[in-house]
Design a protein around this motif. Structure first.
Motif, short mmCIF file in Angstrom:
data_model
loop_
_atom_site.label_atom_id
_atom_site.label_comp_id
_atom_site.label_asym_id
_atom_site.label_seq_id
_atom_site.Cartn_x
_atom_site.Cartn_y
_atom_site.Cartn_z
N MET A 1 53.17 16.70 35.53
CA MET A 1 54.13 17.66 36.12
C MET A 1 53.37 18.82 36.76
SD MET A 1 57.43 18.19 36.52
CE MET A 1 57.90 16.79 35.49
N ASP B 1 63.47 18.57 31.27
CA ASP B 1 63.23 20.01 31.34
C ASP B 1 63.17 20.60 29.93
OD1 ASP B 1 63.45 19.83 34.10
OD2 ASP B 1 65.59 20.34 34.10
N ASN C 1 59.84 19.64 28.40
CA ASN C 1 58.74 20.39 29.01
C ASN C 1 58.73 21.84 28.54
OD1 ASN C 1 57.03 18.80 30.74
ND2 ASN C 1 58.84 18.41 31.99
N ARG D 1 55.92 23.83 26.52
CA ARG D 1 55.32 25.03 27.10
C ARG D 1 55.43 26.22 26.15
NH1 ARG D 1 57.53 28.32 32.30
NH2 ARG D 1 58.60 29.51 30.66
N VAL E 1 56.61 14.16 25.57
CA VAL E 1 56.88 14.47 26.98
C VAL E 1 56.46 13.29 27.85
CG1 VAL E 1 56.20 15.94 28.91
CG2 VAL E 1 56.78 16.97 26.71
N SER F 1 59.17 10.95 30.00
CA SER F 1 59.07 10.85 31.46
C SER F 1 59.06 9.40 31.93
CB SER F 1 57.83 11.60 31.97
OG SER F 1 56.67 10.91 31.56
#
Lengths: 417, 301
Positions: free
Chosen positions: A1, B193, B196, B200, B268, B272
């Motif tokens: 990403m 999202d 992620n 993060r 993640v 994906s």
């Protein structure tokens, strides 16, 4: 990403026959955004309905009534991501009776896709969609000339649409227009480049969406910060902390900037710009932050911080382009609650200046009524001052809604002229 | 030169914080509907950020089906303690004991639909005027039409064909006595999202999301965890598999997937490349094509 991936919001307007649902289905399908269980469910439904192959349009079916009637009634939001961007689609119905839903979908969009049937060229509906896109100041318009497979992929049909569109869009405030010949059904120029139209040198639709320059769509000049709420932690370490929480509407704020509080007019300097992650050197739209000032001033929700050398207009009289959203027509001289940024006041519709025929763009100056889906230029008078910018300069400080206190429904949306 | 744009996660975060602040400013007694699932955990994390340096100003409300993963309850209690927040619990078992609802019968019986009554009772008895949920529009077709501020009538019902138009970021939170609103700050987030963002921000999540060994039964195309509530069919067999859950709900209906993803990074990566929607493992959504729409109309989350 990729860390710097931007978010692009676009709207698609179209009616039953112009292939809007097929186009969205194609975008999702070819960009591999559809899951196997969704595909399986669509394959089953396609078979039940006796369609050949998979009917991509079924991906966008929402509520039971919409499935039964085969139409889009309300705005539906859909999502997909490519290695370059995240996309939010506001999928809106195109029929005139759903103008209000088109306006809703357009209000937050960076880009609008307008579908034109290559066989029919620009029709009344195309003009209506383009008008709404320009009224809502969508920065980028992509006209997709669809069903090119039904005109043998000939360039003539494409050129005709460009000429027709440009002839009337000269009257509209449209900044950036792209024209792309596609076949949503066959997949030509949607995600993958068409092999049937060598004469078209431009990019396919997805590539256009991925590379469109959107950073400059946000107003970076006029610093505006509507205060949503005041943070007073009153706990150890923050006993005297008084932070104004909000989202930067436009422009850039930095510690040390001289700011004016509107509508009171007091001035001070920014002491700090705080977030959970730490203090910032600067804040710009659309960041959510908490701002502290050097002086103790009485500030509450509904107030606006602006840079002292660049102020919005503070006024109780505003002219707006108003789209009526409710099935009950506007009542004569009735009072409504007006919401502008975080500020709630009362407002009265003082005068309907004219109504727009949204198909011909003619001004109807004798028609003084406002019913659902009507778009009128009106004069509003508010009980207390609003701090406004023109909508064409600022989509956040230039927009309002009206709420009917008798029903609590949102009855109108307006763009300040 | 600075760049004056946000990446997509920062923009989604900023939007969610804006929504949470609007809720706080427009309502008297808003709560976060907390299930212990990743979406409500992310909403709670966002609320912490939105009001810093103040404490999170919302109570957390949990609708307890009584059929919980023990890990979820422990996670909930630890988080509430850490935040210093108030916890409100609506109990489906109590609703059953009081005769407000009747337990479903048969082998696929669940307490999923029973939660609606408990939730609405809890909203009413606690005088809640806005319930903040972790619902996302990408989850399901009925949810794709949901507003950020979504009105519920005095029966707690959603009327999808008569929703308030929602333009720009001007949210209308007005209501009459007895009605309430639902607010969905992460409407525009996708499953990807959320993951992620968890990665993060390094947000703590229940261990159930991470691949682990567990006793499971193959049923309805998914691995259902063995528990005291599970009634085995003759042909069914309890086996031990390395699995993880993509969504967390009632233990009787939440299926896991076989996975080796035992870190956030691996999750993640795995998400994906997923080819099935996350709710594909939830038997509550498989009952009919409009299962979610029907439950939402009645007042479901």
């Amino acid at each position: 990403m990729i860390d710097n991936n931007q978010l692009l919001r676009f709207t698609t307007a179209g009616s039953v026959d112009d292939g809007k649902s097929t186009l969205i289905g194609r975008l999702l399908y070819d960009s591999k955004s559809i899951f196997e269980d969704q595909l399986e469910s669509i394959e089953n439904t396609s078979k039940q309905k006796g369609h050949e192959g998979v009917d991509l349009a079924l991906f966008t079916d929402g509520l039971r009534d919409e499935r039964e009637q085969g139409i889009t009634i309300d705005v539906a939001y859909r999502y997909f991501t490519t290695p370059k961007r995240k996309f939010i689609i506001a999928d809106t119905p195109g029929h005139i009776q759903y103008t209000r839903n088109m306006v809703t979908g357009a209000s937050t969009a960076n880009a609008a896709i307008i579908l034109v049937d290559a066989r029919h060229g620009v029709i009344e509906q195309t003009r209506r969609h383009a008008f709404i896109a320009s009224l809502l100041q969508i920065p980028h318009i992509i006209v997709c000339i669809n069903k090119m497979d039904l005109v043998d992929f000939k360039e003539e049909a494409y050129q005709n649409v460009i000429a027709q569109f440009e002839a009337f869009s000269a009257k509209l405030l449209v900044k950036d227009v792209h024209f792309i010949p596609i076949s949503a059904l066959m997949g030509d120029n949607v995600v993958n480049r068409s092999e049937n139209m060598d004469w078209y040198q431009g990019a396919p639709l997805l590539h256009t969406l991925e590379t469109m320059h959107i950073s400059s769509d946000i107003n970076k000049v006029d610093a505006r910060f509507p205060v949503q709420t005041v943070l007073r932690p009153q706990r150890e370490g923050f006993i005297d902390y008084r932070g104004y929480a909000g989202r930067v509407a436009s422009g850039v704020f930095r510690p040390g900037d001289e700011v004016t509080v509107l509508p009171s007019g007091f001035t001070s300097k920014i002491a700090s710009i705080d977030t959970y992650g730490g203090a910032l050197e600067e804040a710009f739209a659309p960041m959510s932050v908490s701002i502290t000032l050097e002086d103790d001033i009485d500030i509450s929700r509904g107030d606006m911080l602006v840079r002292s050398n660049n102020k919005p207009e503070v006024t109780q009289d505003v002219e707006v382009m108003l789209c009526w959203l409710n099935s009950s027509p506007a009542k004569d001289r009735a009072k409504y609650t007006i919401r502008h940024t975080s500020n709630d006041q009362k407002a009265i519709v003082k005068e309907i200046i004219y109504k727009i025929d949204i198909n011909t763009l003619e001004r109807l100056e004798d028609d003084k009524t406002m019913s659902m889906n009507d778009i009128c230029k009106v004069k509003l008078r508010t009980t207390k001052p609003l701090c406004v910018d023109a909508y064409r300069d600022n989509r956040i400080t230039g927009s309002i809604i009206l709420v009917d206190d008798a029903t609590n429904e949102t009855v109108a949306a307006g763009m300040i002229v | 030169m600075s760049k004056y744009y946000l990446n997509y996660l920062d923009e989604l975060e900023s939007e969610a914080i804006y929504v949470l602040r609007e809720v706080w400013a427009q309502f008297q007694n808003p709560v976060i509907l907390f299930s212990g699932g990743k979406d409500s955990i992310v909403v709670t994390h966002l609320a912490r950020k939105a009001f810093y340096p103040s404490k999170i100003p919302f109570s957390l409300m949990h609708v307890d089906t009584g059929h919980n993963f023990p890990e979820t309850i422990k996670f909930r209690d630890d988080l509430v303690k850490e935040l210093g927040a108030n916890l409100l619990v609506g109990s489906v078992q109590e609703s059953i004991d009081q005769g407000r609802v009747a337990e479903e019968k048969g082998k696929n019986a669940t307490r999923n639909a029973l939660q609606i009554t408990t939730l609405l009772d809890a909203i009413e008895s606690n005088k809640v005027d806005c319930a903040i949920g972790g619902g996302r529009r990408d989850e399901e077709k009925a949810r794709a039409k949901e507003r950020f501020f979504s009105h519920r009538d005095e029966f707690g019902q959603w009327d999808p064909k008569n929703q308030r138009p929602e333009l720009w970021n001007l949210f209308n939170g007005k209501y009459f006595q007895g009605e309430h609103l639902r607010a969905f700050p992460i409407s525009n987030w996708t499953e990807m999202d959320v993951w992620n963002y968890i990665l993060r921000e390094n947000i703590a999540i229940p261990s159930l999301y991470i691949a682990h060994e567990r006793e499971v039964v193959w049923r309805g195309g998914t691995w259902i965890p063995n528990s005291e509530f599970l009634v085995l069919e003759d042909h069914e067999e309890v086996v031990t598999k390395k699995i993880r859950f993509r969504t967390l709900g009632d233990i009787t209906i939440t299926g896991g997937i076989e996975s080796d993803a035992d870190t956030l990074e691996k999750i993640v990566d795995e998400v994906s490349t997923m080819r099935q929607t996350e709710r594909g493992n939830r038997s509550d959504d498989k009952r009919s094509e409009s299962a979610m729409e029907d439950r939402k109309r009645q007042g479901y989350f």
